[in-house]
Design an enzyme around this catalytic site. Structure first.
Site, PDB file in Angstrom:
ATOM      1  N   THR A 163       0.848  -1.185   0.000  1.00 35.47           N
ATOM      2  CA  THR A 163       0.000   0.000   0.000  1.00 35.47           C
ATOM      3  C   THR A 163       0.886   1.239   0.000  1.00 35.47           C
ATOM      4  O   THR A 163       1.786   1.357   0.833  1.00 35.47           O
ATOM      5  CB  THR A 163      -0.904   0.013   1.244  1.00 35.47           C
ATOM      6  OG1 THR A 163      -1.605  -1.233   1.328  1.00 35.47           O
ATOM      7  CG2 THR A 163      -1.902   1.152   1.179  1.00 35.47           C
ATOM      8  N   LYS A 165       2.221   4.737   0.791  1.00 37.15           N
ATOM      9  CA  LYS A 165       2.134   5.653   1.926  1.00 37.15           C
ATOM     10  C   LYS A 165       2.978   6.894   1.625  1.00 37.15           C
ATOM     11  O   LYS A 165       3.955   6.798   0.906  1.00 37.15           O
ATOM     12  CB  LYS A 165       2.643   4.971   3.207  1.00 37.15           C
ATOM     13  CG  LYS A 165       1.985   3.640   3.528  1.00 37.15           C
ATOM     14  CD  LYS A 165       0.573   3.809   4.018  1.00 37.15           C
ATOM     15  CE  LYS A 165      -0.026   2.450   4.419  1.00 37.15           C
ATOM     16  NZ  LYS A 165      -1.388   2.576   4.948  1.00 37.15           N
ATOM     17  N   LYS A 167      -0.788   7.684   2.810  1.00 37.58           N
ATOM     18  CA  LYS A 167      -2.001   7.347   2.072  1.00 37.58           C
ATOM     19  C   LYS A 167      -2.649   8.576   1.448  1.00 37.58           C
ATOM     20  O   LYS A 167      -3.326   8.472   0.434  1.00 37.58           O
ATOM     21  CB  LYS A 167      -2.988   6.604   2.972  1.00 37.58           C
ATOM     22  CG  LYS A 167      -3.436   7.388   4.200  1.00 37.58           C
ATOM     23  CD  LYS A 167      -4.576   6.683   4.919  1.00 37.58           C
ATOM     24  CE  LYS A 167      -4.122   5.441   5.646  1.00 37.58           C
ATOM     25  NZ  LYS A 167      -5.228   4.811   6.396  1.00 37.58           N
ATOM     26  N   LYS A 191      -0.915  -0.632  -4.256  1.00 42.00           N
ATOM     27  CA  LYS A 191      -2.328  -0.449  -3.910  1.00 42.00           C
ATOM     28  C   LYS A 191      -2.629   0.983  -3.505  1.00 42.00           C
ATOM     29  O   LYS A 191      -1.864   1.603  -2.773  1.00 42.00           O
ATOM     30  CB  LYS A 191      -2.671  -1.390  -2.754  1.00 42.00           C
ATOM     31  CG  LYS A 191      -4.037  -1.193  -2.128  1.00 42.00           C
ATOM     32  CD  LYS A 191      -4.228  -2.100  -0.934  1.00 42.00           C
ATOM     33  CE  LYS A 191      -5.538  -1.828  -0.226  1.00 42.00           C
ATOM     34  NZ  LYS A 191      -5.559  -0.502   0.437  1.00 42.00           N
ATOM     35  N   ASP A 193      -4.670   3.289  -1.077  1.00 44.07           N
ATOM     36  CA  ASP A 193      -5.297   3.071   0.225  1.00 44.07           C
ATOM     37  C   ASP A 193      -6.804   3.261   0.083  1.00 44.07           C
ATOM     38  O   ASP A 193      -7.285   3.859  -0.883  1.00 44.07           O
ATOM     39  CB  ASP A 193      -4.711   4.015   1.277  1.00 44.07           C
ATOM     40  CG  ASP A 193      -4.533   3.312   2.612  1.00 44.07           C
ATOM     41  OD1 ASP A 193      -5.506   2.675   3.064  1.00 44.07           O
ATOM     42  OD2 ASP A 193      -3.446   3.378   3.195  1.00 44.07           O
ATOM     43  N   GLU A 194      -7.535   2.749   1.066  1.00 46.36           N
ATOM     44  CA  GLU A 194      -8.992   2.704   0.932  1.00 46.36           C
ATOM     45  C   GLU A 194      -9.623   4.088   0.813  1.00 46.36           C
ATOM     46  O   GLU A 194     -10.675   4.244   0.200  1.00 46.36           O
ATOM     47  CB  GLU A 194      -9.621   1.936   2.106  1.00 46.36           C
ATOM     48  CG  GLU A 194      -9.448   2.586   3.461  1.00 46.36           C
ATOM     49  CD  GLU A 194      -8.155   2.191   4.157  1.00 46.36           C
ATOM     50  OE1 GLU A 194      -8.033   2.467   5.361  1.00 46.36           O
ATOM     51  OE2 GLU A 194      -7.265   1.615   3.496  1.00 46.36           O
ATOM     52  N   HIS A 284     -11.415  -3.981  -0.601  1.00 46.19           N
ATOM     53  CA  HIS A 284     -10.987  -3.552   0.730  1.00 46.19           C
ATOM     54  C   HIS A 284     -12.195  -3.574   1.659  1.00 46.19           C
ATOM     55  O   HIS A 284     -13.309  -3.285   1.237  1.00 46.19           O
ATOM     56  CB  HIS A 284     -10.379  -2.146   0.676  1.00 46.19           C
ATOM     57  CG  HIS A 284      -9.592  -1.819   1.909  1.00 46.19           C
ATOM     58  ND1 HIS A 284     -10.191  -1.450   3.093  1.00 46.19           N
ATOM     59  CD2 HIS A 284      -8.261  -1.822   2.155  1.00 46.19           C
ATOM     60  CE1 HIS A 284      -9.251  -1.237   4.012  1.00 46.19           C
ATOM     61  NE2 HIS A 284      -8.073  -1.463   3.466  1.00 46.19           N
ATOM     62  N   ARG A 285     -11.953  -3.926   2.927  1.00 44.28           N
ATOM     63  CA  ARG A 285     -13.067  -4.096   3.868  1.00 44.28           C
ATOM     64  C   ARG A 285     -13.202  -2.910   4.825  1.00 44.28           C
ATOM     65  O   ARG A 285     -13.625  -3.077   5.974  1.00 44.28           O
ATOM     66  CB  ARG A 285     -12.899  -5.399   4.651  1.00 44.28           C
ATOM     67  CG  ARG A 285     -11.610  -5.500   5.455  1.00 44.28           C
ATOM     68  CD  ARG A 285     -11.537  -6.794   6.244  1.00 44.28           C
ATOM     69  NE  ARG A 285     -10.337  -6.859   7.088  1.00 44.28           N
ATOM     70  CZ  ARG A 285     -10.142  -7.746   8.048  1.00 44.28           C
ATOM     71  NH1 ARG A 285     -11.070  -8.660   8.294  1.00 44.28           N
ATOM     72  NH2 ARG A 285      -9.040  -7.744   8.772  1.00 44.28           N
ATOM     73  N   HIS A 317      -9.205  -8.294   1.925  1.00 47.19           N
ATOM     74  CA  HIS A 317      -8.379  -8.234   3.125  1.00 47.19           C
ATOM     75  C   HIS A 317      -8.968  -9.161   4.184  1.00 47.19           C
ATOM     76  O   HIS A 317     -10.171  -9.181   4.401  1.00 47.19           O
ATOM     77  CB  HIS A 317      -8.319  -6.798   3.638  1.00 47.19           C
ATOM     78  CG  HIS A 317      -7.547  -5.891   2.732  1.00 47.19           C
ATOM     79  ND1 HIS A 317      -6.419  -5.230   3.135  1.00 47.19           N
ATOM     80  CD2 HIS A 317      -7.718  -5.568   1.430  1.00 47.19           C
ATOM     81  CE1 HIS A 317      -5.938  -4.525   2.120  1.00 47.19           C
ATOM     82  NE2 HIS A 317      -6.721  -4.712   1.072  1.00 47.19           N
ATOM     83  N   SER A 369      -2.677  -8.040   5.393  1.00 47.99           N
ATOM     84  CA  SER A 369      -2.203  -6.660   5.341  1.00 47.99           C
ATOM     85  C   SER A 369      -2.437  -5.994   6.681  1.00 47.99           C
ATOM     86  O   SER A 369      -3.479  -6.184   7.294  1.00 47.99           O
ATOM     87  CB  SER A 369      -2.946  -5.896   4.234  1.00 47.99           C
ATOM     88  OG  SER A 369      -2.585  -4.543   4.215  1.00 47.99           O
TER      89      SER A 369
END
Length: 440
Positions: A163, A165, A167, A191, A193-194, A284-285, A317, A369
């Site tokens: 992910t 960063k 973010k 990735k 970030d969410e 993503h959760r 995830h 993760s």
């Protein structure tokens, strides 16, 4: 003639311990804590009633349908060992109560109203049994594990991710630079970030363009297929699908969705688009702990995982067991199996209340993760096996020499652990030494 109105005990209609469940029933296991003075049978029957056909009184329109055909039934109640006034209530729902292919309707019925019921101090949905007759009406993962491996041409090991960063706050160009450094160092994926959507400091279209440049440049240098989870989550379904379409036009292999904040209807719409257009879908959760963290109230993540497998996603995830976020090993492995395998036996020690048969529905890759780094690699390789994505954010970008050396360290450690495991070495005992040997 009329009918007898007035308040009526739920257990007179909805508690049926003699009921034999059908292969087509949807079964639910609720952990319930009744209010003092409320019998367990009445509480269990109330859950069955309020999540199916019931209301607090008899109504004249009950005579216009067949309640025996459509009502939910509490068919068993068992006390929870070691807990006072806490029970597992088992409820069976007839299949005809639910719209085909709609997780939205499934959850609206089963958990949409009953959790605020006054007779219950707390209620938690621990597990669902989805019969094949219902699961076959869902799209499921757009592609699944085997098709993803074939698309990426990567076999015999977990996939590696990172992910980016910080973010929030990077410009699109600097974001793309960070992606490139990670991918050229040996990662398979990077990735969003969410909460990276389309903010003033980095609009989504700019991010997609610079990330696509990073993908193609790193692919040309390494000879490997690379991906970045481009977050298509947006304020409307139309905007979400527009972003996914732009990712496809750029030649990106994968997009991402925050399925709980975005909603199951949006997620299933995106899953259909991804299947039709050859895009992998990373899930993503975000927001899951609001729903699943309390042990006595809410919904266990294994239910959300089953719902995602039906709604559609190729990755999700799933905790780490060893990192910064909460997760018990056996319980985590239980819902990892529910994501990946075709047939999962009932196993209460792992929190699996029902045998689940997914028939031919493709599997979902679990993503480990959250707070993991290179020295966790032996444990992660052993716990999650090959069909997983191991995602190191700070564990890659925090390397003192930069992103690319951080990615190299993770790739070297992963390949060392996989080779040692294949040779029969004990990763739990020798893991750190194996990594040190390979890094010389």
């Amino acid at each position: 003639v009329g009918f007898k109105a007035g308040v009526r005990d739920y257990r007179l209609t909805y508690y049926t311990p003699e009921y034999k469940t059908k292969d087509t029933d949807i079964l639910a296991a609720f952990r319930m804590t009744p209010q003092p003075g409320v019998p367990a049978e009445e509480a269990g029957a109330a859950v069955a009633a309020e999540s199916s056909t019931g209301t607090w009184t008899t109504v004249w329109t009950d005579g216009l349908t067949s309640l025996d055909r459509y009502k939910g039934r509490c068919y068993d109640i068992e006390p929870v060992a070691g807990e006072e006034n806490q029970y597992i209530a088992y409820v069976a729902y007839p299949l005809d109560l639910f719209e085909e292919g709609s997780v939205t309707n499934l959850f609206t019925s089963i958990v949409g109203n009953v959790f605020g019921f006054k007779a219950l101090r707390a209620l938690r949905l621990e597990d669902l049994r989805i019969p094949p007759a219902y699961s076959k009406t869902f799209i499921g993962p757009p592609h699944g594990i085997q098709v993803e491996r074939d698309k990426l041409n990567k076999y015999g090991r977990p996939l590696l991710g990172c992910t980016i960063k910080p973010k929030l706050g990077l410009s699109a160009k600097n974001y793309g630079r960070a992606v490139y450094e990670c991918l050229r160092g040996g990662l398979d994926f990077t990735k969003d970030d969410e909460n990276v959507n389309s903010q003033p400091f980095m609009r989504w279209r700019d991010r997609f363009l610079f990330v696509a440049e990073a993908l193609f440049k790193s692919q040309a240098e390494t000879g490997e297929i690379k991906g970045h989870y481009l977050n298509a989550t947006a304020g409307t379904c139309e905007e979400m699908l527009k972003r996914a379409a732009f990712a496809r036009e750029l030649g990106a292999p994968i997009v991402m969705h925050d399925y709980l904040t975005g909603g199951f209807t949006a997620n299933t719409s995106l899953a259909f688009y991804c299947r039709d257009n050859g895009l992998l879908l990373h899930i993503h959760r975000a927001m899951h702990a609001v729903i699943d963290r309390q042990r006595n109230h809410g919904m266990h993540f294994r239910v959300l995982a089953k719902a995602l497998r039906m709604s559609g996603g190729d990755h999700i995830h799933a905790g780490t067991v060893v990192g910064k976020l909460e997760g018990e090993r056996e319980v985590t492995l239980g819902f990892v199996d529910l994501l990946r395998d075709d047939y999962i036996e009932k196993d209460r020690s792992r929190g699996i209340y029902f045998t689940q048969d997914w028939v031919s529905m493709p599997g979902v890759l679990p993503v480990a993760s959250g707070g993991i780094h290179v020295w966790h690699m032996p444990a992660l390789t052993e716990i999650f096996g090959d069909d997983s994505v191991l995602q190191f954010g700070g564990g890659t970008l925090g390397h003192p020499w930069g992103n690319a050396p951080g990615a190299v360290a993770n790739r070297v450690a992963l390949e060392a652990c996989v080779q040692a495991r294949n040779e029969g070495r004990d990763l739990a005992r020798e893991g750190n030494e194996i990594i040190r040997e390979r890094s010389k």
